[in-house]
Design a protein around this motif. Structure first.
Motif, PDB file in Angstrom:
ATOM      1  N   THR A 306      65.802  20.971  29.600  1.00  0.00           N
ATOM      2  CA  THR A 306      66.747  20.842  28.508  1.00  0.00           C
ATOM      3  C   THR A 306      65.716  20.108  27.303  1.00  0.00           C
ATOM      4  OG1 THR A 306      68.640  20.383  29.232  1.00  0.00           O
ATOM      5  CG2 THR A 306      68.708  19.471  27.111  1.00  0.00           C
ATOM      6  N   ALA A 307      64.853  18.931  27.815  1.00  0.00           N
ATOM      7  CA  ALA A 307      64.003  18.429  26.796  1.00  0.00           C
ATOM      8  C   ALA A 307      62.663  19.248  26.246  1.00  0.00           C
ATOM      9  CB  ALA A 307      63.435  17.070  27.433  1.00  0.00           C
ATOM     10  N   THR A 308      62.334  20.108  27.117  1.00  0.00           N
ATOM     11  CA  THR A 308      61.283  21.100  26.483  1.00  0.00           C
ATOM     12  C   THR A 308      61.893  22.032  25.614  1.00  0.00           C
ATOM     13  OG1 THR A 308      60.118  20.717  28.602  1.00  0.00           O
ATOM     14  CG2 THR A 308      59.493  23.004  27.290  1.00  0.00           C
ATOM     15  N   LYS A 309      63.006  22.528  25.845  1.00  0.00           N
ATOM     16  CA  LYS A 309      63.639  23.513  25.069  1.00  0.00           C
ATOM     17  C   LYS A 309      63.960  22.947  23.633  1.00  0.00           C
ATOM     18  CE  LYS A 309      67.603  26.670  24.526  1.00  0.00           C
ATOM     19  NZ  LYS A 309      68.826  27.319  25.359  1.00  0.00           N
ATOM     20  N   GLU A 310      64.614  21.658  23.609  1.00  0.00           N
ATOM     21  CA  GLU A 310      64.820  21.061  22.422  1.00  0.00           C
ATOM     22  C   GLU A 310      63.667  20.939  21.462  1.00  0.00           C
ATOM     23  OE1 GLU A 310      67.412  17.723  23.507  1.00  0.00           O
ATOM     24  OE2 GLU A 310      69.000  18.916  23.831  1.00  0.00           O
ATOM     25  N   ALA A 311      62.541  20.262  22.403  1.00  0.00           N
ATOM     26  CA  ALA A 311      61.398  19.957  21.547  1.00  0.00           C
ATOM     27  C   ALA A 311      60.602  21.226  20.882  1.00  0.00           C
ATOM     28  CB  ALA A 311      60.376  19.540  22.459  1.00  0.00           C
ATOM     29  N   TYR A 312      60.866  22.336  21.676  1.00  0.00           N
ATOM     30  CA  TYR A 312      60.198  23.601  20.910  1.00  0.00           C
ATOM     31  C   TYR A 312      61.079  24.347  20.093  1.00  0.00           C
ATOM     32  CZ  TYR A 312      56.617  24.224  25.049  1.00  0.00           C
ATOM     33  OH  TYR A 312      55.448  24.037  25.864  1.00  0.00           O
ATOM     34  N   VAL A 313      62.200  24.123  20.272  1.00  0.00           N
ATOM     35  CA  VAL A 313      63.420  24.805  19.209  1.00  0.00           C
ATOM     36  C   VAL A 313      63.237  23.778  17.948  1.00  0.00           C
ATOM     37  CG1 VAL A 313      65.732  25.350  18.589  1.00  0.00           C
ATOM     38  CG2 VAL A 313      64.710  25.868  20.953  1.00  0.00           C
ATOM     39  N   SER A 314      63.283  22.793  17.923  1.00  0.00           N
ATOM     40  CA  SER A 314      63.382  21.934  16.872  1.00  0.00           C
ATOM     41  C   SER A 314      62.050  22.054  16.018  1.00  0.00           C
ATOM     42  CB  SER A 314      63.593  20.458  17.281  1.00  0.00           C
ATOM     43  OG  SER A 314      62.526  19.714  18.066  1.00  0.00           O
ATOM     44  N   ALA A 315      60.842  22.047  16.646  1.00  0.00           N
ATOM     45  CA  ALA A 315      59.629  21.921  16.053  1.00  0.00           C
ATOM     46  C   ALA A 315      59.544  23.480  15.235  1.00  0.00           C
ATOM     47  CB  ALA A 315      58.583  22.072  16.985  1.00  0.00           C
ATOM     48  N   GLU A 316      59.753  24.484  16.000  1.00  0.00           N
ATOM     49  CA  GLU A 316      59.824  25.872  15.361  1.00  0.00           C
ATOM     50  C   GLU A 316      60.949  25.926  14.279  1.00  0.00           C
ATOM     51  OE1 GLU A 316      61.400  29.839  14.702  1.00  0.00           O
ATOM     52  OE2 GLU A 316      62.389  28.039  15.463  1.00  0.00           O
ATOM     53  N   VAL A 351      55.260  16.005  20.982  1.00  0.00           N
ATOM     54  CA  VAL A 351      54.036  15.364  21.109  1.00  0.00           C
ATOM     55  C   VAL A 351      53.503  15.321  22.567  1.00  0.00           C
ATOM     56  CG1 VAL A 351      52.796  13.208  20.550  1.00  0.00           C
ATOM     57  CG2 VAL A 351      54.574  14.049  18.879  1.00  0.00           C
ATOM     58  N   THR A 352      54.402  15.111  23.492  1.00  0.00           N
ATOM     59  CA  THR A 352      53.983  15.009  24.961  1.00  0.00           C
ATOM     60  C   THR A 352      53.588  16.545  25.176  1.00  0.00           C
ATOM     61  OG1 THR A 352      55.535  13.271  25.279  1.00  0.00           O
ATOM     62  CG2 THR A 352      54.589  14.474  27.355  1.00  0.00           C
ATOM     63  N   LEU A 353      54.165  17.506  24.936  1.00  0.00           N
ATOM     64  CA  LEU A 353      53.722  18.980  25.215  1.00  0.00           C
ATOM     65  C   LEU A 353      52.350  19.103  24.795  1.00  0.00           C
ATOM     66  CD1 LEU A 353      56.872  20.665  24.810  1.00  0.00           C
ATOM     67  CD2 LEU A 353      55.881  20.235  27.010  1.00  0.00           C
TER      68      LEU A 353
END
Length: 417
Positions: A306-316, A351-353
């Motif tokens: 969930t955290a990874t998906k939210e990070a990618y989607v929000s940045a995109e 940022v962590t990714l």
């Protein structure tokens, strides 16, 4: 030869300072990990013959060190500063006629040259940078020294001073001296945030973000390391802005309230519901068309937590919002402010990714830097966008080339409103 790239002062990430009033302690990554992990400054699990990170990225895994006491070179913008920058006990320079003249010259240069060069528009930001900041500097040493540091940095850019031989009498040497003092006093003031000093803290943080932008534009890019320090430093100021908004957001006489109200929509990530659609940049969130089974399955969107998906989607989503404004020929200042605010607003997990050198995070970052080329004419941004896009393209595995076509085309052909 020693690395003479401009550097940030250790501890500039202010997240821990704001919370506790003391400088955050940095940990060091593994000294005996593989070459790739050391260069990227990420934790290496030291698995043999190939560590997890190299397996994940499809990179050659080379171990060339052993033993716990081997010195670790650091190649990114967080490289240990030169002696002029490394002291944590930055003493005030001695009072003298020379110091007074230097500071008068720097203040004059800021008011007449640097301040007017910063705003993206004259209506909302000119008053803030040209008049309000110098006026409020009488109340804060951190803000006063930030003005001197920013003016000296601007002079250094115009005069072509190199950081390789800092001299307190040249502009670069003055920047190093006053930025060190500014960071020290800012950390001290952050330990005592009140409604009375929040404006000064807010203004100081804004100048420091601009200095961070300039230093990013000057960093060494070979071997390539993701701009993690720049992201973390800039992201750490978000907490300060949040505190300021909660403290004085409805007091329209404060600079915090004026600035955030005038740029309210630029602080919004957008209306993403977390789904992956078919819009302009949707391919950034899709499986690679050329992906092979095996080592690349780990990046399949179906496997994201969930955290990874939210990070990618929000940045995109945020980057896509900027591009849609460009397509609509919206006001330049709105686009520019959203670009500058991206590293402040971006999800912390993104940022962590980036720190983990996730190829998809770096590809998304390349799209951001492609858009940043629109700010080439602002001295504190310069050629950052094109430099980072090209460096990212050269560092990513060929498998990801299909997702880099757009940013590379923007660098080549340009993008304008």
């Amino acid at each position: 030869m020693p690395n003479t790239s401009p550097t940030f002062v250790d501890g500039l990430d202010l997240s821990g300072v704001i919370r506790t009033g003391v400088t955050r302690q940095f940990h060091r990554k593994s000294r005996t990990g593989c070459q790739k992990c050391r260069v990227r400054r990420v934790k290496c699990d030291e698995a043999k013959p190939c560590c997890r990170n190299c397996t994940r990225h499809g990179s050659d895994c080379v171990y060339d060190r052993s033993g716990p006491n081997v010195a670790q070179p650091r190649h990114d913008i967080a490289t240990k500063p030169s002696s002029a920058m490394s002291s944590t006990d930055a003493d005030e320079p001695a009072e003298s006629a020379e110091r007074r003249m230097t500071e008068l010259e720097l203040m004059h240069f800021y008011v007449t040259e640097t301040g007017p060069s910063i705003p993206f528009d004259k209506e909302t930001a000119h008053e803030f940078y040209v008049k309000a900041i110098p006026r409020m500097a009488f109340k804060s040493k951190a803000l006063l020294y930030s003005i001197f540091a920013m003016a000296a940095l601007h002079k250094s850019k115009l005069e072509g001073n190199a950081p390789s031989a800092p001299d307190k009498k040249n502009a670069w040497g003055q920047h190093e001296q006053y930025s060190r003092l500014a960071f020290q006093h800012h950390r001290q003031e952050l330990a005592h945030i009140q409604a009375e000093n929040i404006d000064c803290l807010f203004m100081t943080a804004n100048l420091m973000r601009l200095m961070a932008c300039f230093i990013l534009s000057q960093r060494v890019l070979e071997p390539y390391c993701p701009p993690v320090e720049w992201l973390r430093i800039t992201k750490s100021h978000y907490h300060l802005y949040e505190i300021g908004w909660n403290m004085v957001g409805e007091n329209h006489a404060t600079q915090v309230s004026k600035m955030i109200h005038s740029t309210y929509h630029e602080w919004e990530i957008g209306g993403s519901d977390g789904t992956i659609g078919t819009h302009t940049f949707a391919h950034l969130l899709q499986p690679l068309s050329s992906a092979k089974k095996g080592r690349n399955d780990i990046d399949n969107p179906k496997l994201w937590d969930t955290a990874t998906k939210e990070a990618y989607v929000s940045a995109e989503n945020y980057i896509r919002g900027i591009y849609e404004l460009v397509e609509k020929k919206d006001k330049f200042e709105i686009v520019a402010r959203r670009l500058i605010l991206f590293p402040v607003i971006v999800d912390a997990h993104f940022v962590t990714l980036v720190e983990d050198s996730s190829p998809r995070a770096l590809v998304i970052l390349a799209h951001y830097f492609a858009l940043l080329t629109m700010l080439n004419d602002f001295w504190f941004v310069g050629k950052t966008g094109a430099r980072e896009v090209m460096a990212l393209s050269n560092s990513l595995p060929p498998l990801w080339n299909e997702l880099l076509e757009w940013p590379l085309r923007v660098v080549k052909e340009g993008l304008s409103l």
